[in-house]
Write a protein that holds these residues in place. Structure first.
Motif, PDB file in Angstrom:
ATOM      1  N   LYS A  31      15.440  41.499   4.729  1.00  0.00           N
ATOM      2  CA  LYS A  31      15.861  41.828   6.100  1.00  0.00           C
ATOM      3  C   LYS A  31      16.245  40.559   6.856  1.00  0.00           C
ATOM      4  N   HIS A  34      19.589  39.209   5.673  1.00  0.00           N
ATOM      5  CA  HIS A  34      20.693  40.030   6.185  1.00  0.00           C
ATOM      6  C   HIS A  34      20.967  39.705   7.652  1.00  0.00           C
ATOM      7  N   GLU A  38      24.360  38.117   9.336  1.00  0.00           N
ATOM      8  CA  GLU A  38      25.022  38.732  10.491  1.00  0.00           C
ATOM      9  C   GLU A  38      25.190  37.703  11.613  1.00  0.00           C
TER      10      GLU A  38
END
Length: 61
Positions: A31, A34, A38
């Protein structure tokens, strides 16, 4: 106090490698990576918008 620009921030990939040494559970690490990807993408978009704004200002002059 000096102003920081988008380009002054440490690349998220460098931060990610530093975090590899931390003891996160695998799903939390995924997580986090990611989210960092982003953030990298959003920072790149900000830099592109800044360049576009500068270029349009120069063309108007």
């Amino acid at each position: 106090m000096s102003k920081s620009s988008v380009s002054d921030f440490e690349p998220q990939t460098v931060l990610a490698t530093k975090l590899d040494k931390c003891f996160y559970q695998a799903d939390q690490q995924v997580k986090l990576l990611h989210l960092q990807a982003e953030i990298d993408c959003l920072l790149q978009q900000l830099q592109n918008l800044k360049l576009q704004r500068i270029e349009s200002t120069v063309k108007e002059e």
